[in-house]
Motif scaffolding. Structure first.
Motif, short mmCIF file in Angstrom:
data_model
loop_
_atom_site.label_atom_id
_atom_site.label_comp_id
_atom_site.label_asym_id
_atom_site.label_seq_id
_atom_site.Cartn_x
_atom_site.Cartn_y
_atom_site.Cartn_z
N LEU A 59 0.80 -1.21 0.00
CA LEU A 59 0.00 0.00 0.00
C LEU A 59 0.85 1.27 0.00
CD1 LEU A 59 -2.79 -1.05 2.50
CD2 LEU A 59 -2.91 -0.93 0.02
N ASP A 60 2.15 1.13 0.25
CA ASP A 60 2.99 2.32 0.21
C ASP A 60 2.95 2.93 -1.19
OD1 ASP A 60 3.85 2.83 2.69
OD2 ASP A 60 5.76 1.80 2.51
N HIS A 61 2.93 4.21 -1.24
CA HIS A 61 2.91 4.99 -2.48
C HIS A 61 1.59 4.85 -3.24
CE1 HIS A 61 7.03 5.74 -1.58
NE2 HIS A 61 7.32 4.46 -1.66
N THR A 62 0.56 4.30 -2.60
CA THR A 62 -0.77 4.30 -3.19
C THR A 62 -1.69 5.10 -2.28
OG1 THR A 62 -1.24 2.17 -2.17
CG2 THR A 62 -0.51 2.14 -4.45
N ILE A 63 -2.13 4.48 -1.17
CA ILE A 63 -2.97 5.23 -0.24
C ILE A 63 -2.22 5.56 1.05
CG2 ILE A 63 -5.09 4.25 -1.15
CD1 ILE A 63 -5.26 2.48 1.31
N LEU A 64 -1.01 5.01 1.18
CA LEU A 64 -0.19 5.27 2.36
C LEU A 64 1.15 5.84 1.96
CD1 LEU A 64 -0.76 1.94 4.33
CD2 LEU A 64 -1.97 4.10 4.62
N CYS A 65 1.76 6.55 2.88
CA CYS A 65 3.12 7.04 2.67
C CYS A 65 3.86 6.86 3.99
CB CYS A 65 3.12 8.51 2.26
SG CYS A 65 4.77 9.17 2.05
N SER A 66 4.87 5.97 4.00
CA SER A 66 5.60 5.68 5.23
C SER A 66 6.92 6.43 5.26
CB SER A 66 5.87 4.18 5.34
OG SER A 66 4.66 3.48 5.43
N VAL A 67 7.28 6.88 6.46
CA VAL A 67 8.53 7.60 6.68
C VAL A 67 9.29 6.90 7.79
CG1 VAL A 67 9.58 9.79 7.33
CG2 VAL A 67 7.47 9.77 6.00
N THR A 100 9.19 -0.02 20.45
CA THR A 100 9.29 1.38 20.04
C THR A 100 9.05 1.47 18.53
OG1 THR A 100 10.92 1.78 21.76
CG2 THR A 100 10.75 3.42 20.01
N PRO A 101 8.01 2.18 18.08
CA PRO A 101 7.75 2.31 16.64
C PRO A 101 8.92 2.99 15.93
CG PRO A 101 5.88 3.09 17.92
CD PRO A 101 7.00 2.86 18.88
N ASN A 102 9.23 2.50 14.76
CA ASN A 102 10.31 3.08 13.97
C ASN A 102 9.83 3.68 12.65
OD1 ASN A 102 9.71 0.75 12.62
ND2 ASN A 102 11.82 0.10 12.34
N THR A 103 8.53 3.66 12.40
CA THR A 103 7.98 4.17 11.15
C THR A 103 6.69 4.93 11.42
OG1 THR A 103 8.86 2.27 9.98
CG2 THR A 103 7.13 3.49 8.87
N ARG A 104 6.54 6.06 10.75
CA ARG A 104 5.28 6.81 10.80
C ARG A 104 4.65 6.70 9.41
NH1 ARG A 104 5.14 12.11 13.99
NH2 ARG A 104 4.99 10.50 15.57
N THR A 105 3.41 6.27 9.39
CA THR A 105 2.70 6.08 8.13
C THR A 105 1.55 7.07 8.05
OG1 THR A 105 3.28 3.74 8.12
CG2 THR A 105 1.47 4.41 6.69
N TYR A 106 1.56 7.84 6.97
CA TYR A 106 0.55 8.88 6.76
C TYR A 106 -0.48 8.38 5.75
CZ TYR A 106 3.92 11.96 8.96
OH TYR A 106 4.80 12.52 9.84
N TRP A 107 -1.75 8.71 5.99
CA TRP A 107 -2.81 8.47 5.02
C TRP A 107 -2.69 9.55 3.95
CZ3 TRP A 107 -5.48 4.10 5.27
CH2 TRP A 107 -5.59 3.47 6.52
N ARG A 108 -2.73 9.16 2.71
CA ARG A 108 -2.72 10.15 1.63
C ARG A 108 -4.07 10.86 1.58
NH1 ARG A 108 1.72 10.36 -1.59
NH2 ARG A 108 3.05 8.54 -1.53
N PRO A 109 -4.10 12.10 1.16
CA PRO A 109 -5.39 12.84 1.08
C PRO A 109 -6.38 12.09 0.20
CG PRO A 109 -3.55 14.32 0.74
CD PRO A 109 -2.98 12.94 0.78
#
Length: 113
Positions: A59-67, A100-109
């Motif tokens: 789902l990365d680079h489709t509806i999610l963007c992980s950092v 401890t989480p190592n990734t933040r995943t954002y919902w794309r607009p």
């Protein structure tokens, strides 16, 4: 005699011969299609049994963007996002400390209703 005329008919000009030939060609085509379809079906069943497909949907680079790593709290742009627009998670592809989480995943607009 009538029987002699029918057998003496030339293959290209005799109407009956042409119709029989056309019908035989259609039967051969039907048999070939059935054989091909059957062979493809058997091969597909064999492959599904011996080598099942592995389906993954990234789902990365489709509806999610992980950092990775998560941005600092004072980041000029990313700190302005409301917490409902992202979630923190552990991505085991990168080094992490237990719990401890190592990734933040954002919902794309527009990705969520």
């Amino acid at each position: 005699s009538p029987q002699l005329q029918e057998t003496a008919c030339h293959p290209l000009t005799c109407r009956r011969y042409g119709e029989d030939n056309k019908m035989a060609g259609q039967q051969q085509l039907t048999r070939a299609l059935v054989a091909t379809t059957g062979a493809v079906g058997v091969y597909g069943a064999y492959k599904a049994r011996t080598d099942p497909p592995h389906l993954f949907w990234d789902l990365d680079h489709t509806i999610l963007c992980s950092v990775t790593p998560p941005p600092p709290v004072d980041h000029p742009t990313l700190s302005a996002f409301h917490p409902s627009r992202y979630f923190d998670q552990i991505d085991d592809d990168f080094p992490y400390e237990q719990g401890t989480p190592n990734t933040r995943t954002y919902w794309r607009p527009g990705a969520r209703a």
